[in-house]
Design a protein around this motif. Structure first.
Motif, PDB file in Angstrom:
ATOM      1  N   ILE A  42       0.842  -1.207   0.000  1.00  0.00           N
ATOM      2  CA  ILE A  42       0.000   0.000   0.000  1.00  0.00           C
ATOM      3  C   ILE A  42       0.869   1.246   0.000  1.00  0.00           C
ATOM      4  N   ILE A  43       1.934   1.226   0.778  1.00  0.00           N
ATOM      5  CA  ILE A  43       2.853   2.377   0.847  1.00  0.00           C
ATOM      6  C   ILE A  43       3.404   2.700  -0.535  1.00  0.00           C
ATOM      7  N   HIS A  44       3.811   1.671  -1.259  1.00  0.00           N
ATOM      8  CA  HIS A  44       4.352   1.896  -2.603  1.00  0.00           C
ATOM      9  C   HIS A  44       3.274   2.370  -3.571  1.00  0.00           C
ATOM     10  N   ASN A  45       2.106   1.729  -3.523  1.00  0.00           N
ATOM     11  CA  ASN A  45       1.026   2.094  -4.452  1.00  0.00           C
ATOM     12  C   ASN A  45       0.509   3.506  -4.222  1.00  0.00           C
ATOM     13  N   GLU A  46       0.421   3.897  -2.958  1.00  0.00           N
ATOM     14  CA  GLU A  46      -0.130   5.214  -2.612  1.00  0.00           C
ATOM     15  C   GLU A  46       0.951   6.293  -2.480  1.00  0.00           C
ATOM     16  N   LYS A  47       2.213   5.873  -2.705  1.00  0.00           N
ATOM     17  CA  LYS A  47       3.346   6.817  -2.600  1.00  0.00           C
ATOM     18  C   LYS A  47       3.345   7.535  -1.244  1.00  0.00           C
ATOM     19  N   ILE A  48       3.253   6.743  -0.198  1.00  0.00           N
ATOM     20  CA  ILE A  48       3.196   7.289   1.165  1.00  0.00           C
ATOM     21  C   ILE A  48       4.555   7.901   1.545  1.00  0.00           C
ATOM     22  N   ASP A  49       4.500   9.094   2.155  1.00  0.00           N
ATOM     23  CA  ASP A  49       5.709   9.797   2.598  1.00  0.00           C
ATOM     24  C   ASP A  49       5.999   9.590   4.080  1.00  0.00           C
ATOM     25  N   LEU A  50       4.966   9.315   4.862  1.00  0.00           N
ATOM     26  CA  LEU A  50       5.105   9.286   6.309  1.00  0.00           C
ATOM     27  C   LEU A  50       4.009   8.415   6.910  1.00  0.00           C
ATOM     28  N   ILE A  51       4.341   7.695   7.986  1.00  0.00           N
ATOM     29  CA  ILE A  51       3.349   6.908   8.721  1.00  0.00           C
ATOM     30  C   ILE A  51       3.142   7.551  10.093  1.00  0.00           C
ATOM     31  N   HIS A  52       1.874   7.702  10.484  1.00  0.00           N
ATOM     32  CA  HIS A  52       1.525   8.192  11.819  1.00  0.00           C
ATOM     33  C   HIS A  52       0.815   7.046  12.535  1.00  0.00           C
ATOM     34  N   ILE A  53       1.471   6.487  13.568  1.00  0.00           N
ATOM     35  CA  ILE A  53       0.906   5.380  14.342  1.00  0.00           C
ATOM     36  C   ILE A  53       0.123   5.986  15.500  1.00  0.00           C
ATOM     37  N   ASN A  54      -1.182   5.705  15.560  1.00  0.00           N
ATOM     38  CA  ASN A  54      -2.074   6.468  16.437  1.00  0.00           C
ATOM     39  C   ASN A  54      -2.011   6.091  17.912  1.00  0.00           C
ATOM     40  N   SER A  55      -1.367   4.980  18.266  1.00  0.00           N
ATOM     41  CA  SER A  55      -1.172   4.622  19.670  1.00  0.00           C
ATOM     42  C   SER A  55      -0.010   3.644  19.745  1.00  0.00           C
ATOM     43  N   SER A  56       0.392   3.322  20.971  1.00  0.00           N
ATOM     44  CA  SER A  56       1.646   2.568  21.131  1.00  0.00           C
ATOM     45  C   SER A  56       1.491   1.057  21.054  1.00  0.00           C
ATOM     46  N   VAL A  57       0.263   0.544  20.875  1.00  0.00           N
ATOM     47  CA  VAL A  57       0.006  -0.865  21.174  1.00  0.00           C
ATOM     48  C   VAL A  57       0.129  -1.823  19.994  1.00  0.00           C
ATOM     49  N   SER A  58       0.746  -1.395  18.901  1.00  0.00           N
ATOM     50  CA  SER A  58       1.087  -2.351  17.842  1.00  0.00           C
ATOM     51  C   SER A  58       2.361  -1.886  17.154  1.00  0.00           C
ATOM     52  N   ASN A  59       3.097  -2.848  16.600  1.00  0.00           N
ATOM     53  CA  ASN A  59       4.381  -2.562  15.955  1.00  0.00           C
ATOM     54  C   ASN A  59       4.307  -2.565  14.433  1.00  0.00           C
TER      55      ASN A  59
END
Length: 545
Positions: free
Chosen positions: A93-110
């Motif tokens: 998905i990151i490659h297809n959508e050309k994502i620049d940055l990820i924002h992880i909304n809480s600490s409970v998954s890696n």
């Protein structure tokens, strides 16, 4: 300047404080960046995403925390394998959508952090919870969490108390950014026309950690002192076993006309307008969205003297009142004081709390600051440095994956599924018997069993208790190694100690029924019945008396 494409990782499966804060953020941030959201499965947030016209993907993944006593090396390794597999889907998905940055909304998954490292893009980690202090939990792999936190482009802490905890635990400096809320949605006018009743609201997950016991016992205490018109509205989703305990307590102590349980409501403004006060009783709240909403709405806040709640309310009754968490008598005294305060003092506290909330928690201001954090993170990201660590993660995955075919991995993966299937199978049989008018007490009476104990007070144990409670069979005590909430309802015995005399003990832990029956038979001479055995007997013979 190119508009950033930002992927938001939503870890929750329900609409709680973290998800509501994400929705508020997305509503503002879509004016700055292109938002793409990843959720774990279909649930209520989809309605909000579609309403905001925000693109989303459903990628199943697991959280990486649990109760300390249930953690294990096997669980840690299996969780990493699952995370890595899910991260591979995110990378596509990151490659297809050309994502620049990820924002992880809480600490409970890696999974978001692993995907960012695999794809070679920066990630921001938003820490919204105090896992260790609040939930009696831990991350499955503290070393991995520390490594991934350190690789984040930025760590955002939801409050000063979280910022301090992150520094103490992980030696990482983070940015403190309070939540941003839609002020217009929650603000209520405070003026001289305001009147005060004795109605209190407690919003949030109904669970031991959120402190509902304190509030219930405090209200009961005040009723005995003559405050018979006091009302407490407890609103939220629930830990079902805990809710069973508190509802049973309210019913047994004739508090039904004063304490009300209401299912989760996303919009609480109708209730906030009907109450004068709001209680936050959490053992260790990271911040407390419901506290902020209450302040904006003009509810006078009474909160536990811990974590983010203390931070929001302040000392010396600046913006509300504090009580000693876990001490219901102290809470009762504070509630009584609040009820009897002069209108002038109440209005001063209301206005002070509202002014503070408008200043500190405005979503427009928050999102401008957050956008600058995004720009800095992207501008300062060092691709080559992080890719070497991504290769280490791949090696770790390949090593663990070889063990995936081993017996312990297969068994642990199937264990939870088999427990659910087992419970479903026997509950369906039990339900069919009830539809025929056959009950558990029919078996017990025919076997000349008049007094029992129940081993296992999870949901099935609670159902057995409810069915037998108002019959001629007396429940003398219950036993459970994990959950102690039933002790406020009935005598609770440590199963490791001496077991008081009863005619029979009913075991409701279906997945370990045979082992527990054998173990209990070695401890006492009483009749030991598995729930499945009782159900089978009821099916095979005519037990209707």
């Amino acid at each position: 300047m190119k508009r950033l494409n930002v992927m938001y990782i939503c870890n929750d499966l329900g609409i709680g404080g973290a998800t509501l804060s994400l929705i508020d953020t997305l509503e503002q941030m879509r004016g700055y960046v292109n938002c793409i959201v990843v959720i774990r499965q279909q649930y209520d947030i989809i309605y909000h995403l579609e309403k905001l016209n925000i693109q989303y993907y459903i990628v199943p993944f697991e959280c990486d925390y649990g109760l300390k006593e249930n953690n294990s090396l096997e669980k840690m390794e299996l969780n990493f394998i699952e995370d890595y597999d899910s991260a591979k889907h995110l990378v596509e998905i990151i490659h297809n959508e050309k994502i620049d940055l990820i924002h992880i909304n809480s600490s409970v998954s890696n999974v978001g952090a692993i995907a960012g490292l695999m794809a070679g893009i920066p990630y921001i980690w938003h820490i919204r919870e105090l896992i260790h202090g609040h939930f009696n939990c831990c991350y499955y792999n503290e070393d991995l969490k520390r490594e991934l936190f350190n690789k984040a482009a930025r760590i955002i802490s939801i409050s000063d108390c979280v910022k301090k905890k992150v520094l103490e635990t992980y030696k990482i400096e983070s940015i403190r950014m309070y939540n941003g809320l839609d002020i217009d949605k929650y603000e209520n006018v405070i003026d001289d026309k305001n009147t005060y009743n004795r109605n209190f609201l407690m919003a949030g997950i109904i669970s031991e950690e959120k402190g509902q016991w304190d509030a219930i016992r405090a209200v009961e205490f005040l009723i005995k002192k003559g405050y018979t018109d006091i009302k407490l509205y407890i609103i939220g989703n629930a830990n079902e076993v805990f809710k069973w305990s508190v509802e049973k307590y309210v019913k047994r102590h004739d508090l039904n006309n004063n304490i009300y349980f209401i299912s989760f409501k996303e919009d609480l403004m109708l209730f906030r307008k009907k109450v004068s006060y709001s209680i936050t009783g959490s053992k260790m709240e990271a911040l407390g969205r419901s506290t902020i909403e209450a302040m904006l709405a003009g509810n006078i806040v009474i909160g536990a003297d811990t974590g983010g709640t203390k931070e929001l309310i302040g000392l010396e009754e600046k913006r509300g009142y504090l009580y000693e968490q876990g001490n219901y008598e102290n809470l009762a005294l504070v509630l009584e004081k609040v009820i009897n305060e002069s209108d002038a003092i109440k209005k001063r506290i209301q206005k002070s709390a509202q002014i503070y909330s408008i200043k500190e928690f405005d979503s427009v201001k928050y999102c401008k600051e957050l956008y600058q954090v995004y720009l800095d993170a992207v501008a300062n990201y060092q691709y080559n440095t992080e890719m070497s660590y991504a290769k280490q993660l791949t090696s770790r995955y390949e090593f663990f994956d070889k063990k995936k075919k081993s017996k312990w991995i297969n068994n642990s993966n199937l264990l939870q599924t088999s427990k659910v299937q087992l419970a479903y199978y026997w509950i369906m049989k039990w339900l069919k018997l009830k539809q025929k008018g056959i009950s558990l007490s029919d078996y017990l009476q025919k076997e000349n069993i008049h007094s029992i104990a129940i081993y296992g007070m999870a949901q099935i144990g609670c159902l057995v208790f409810d069915e037998l409670e108002n019959t001629t069979v007396k429940i003398e005590y219950v036993m459970d190694r994990n959950d102690q909430n039933a002790m406020k309802i009935i005598k609770m015995i440590n199963p490791e100690g001496e077991l008081p005399k009863v005619d029979a003990i009913i075991v409701t832990v279906l997945s370990q029924e045979k082992q527990l029956i054998d173990w209990l038979k070695g401890k006492c001479s009483y009749k030991i019945c598995g729930l499945t055995e009782i159900i089978k007997q009821l099916e095979e013979e005519d037990y209707i008396i």
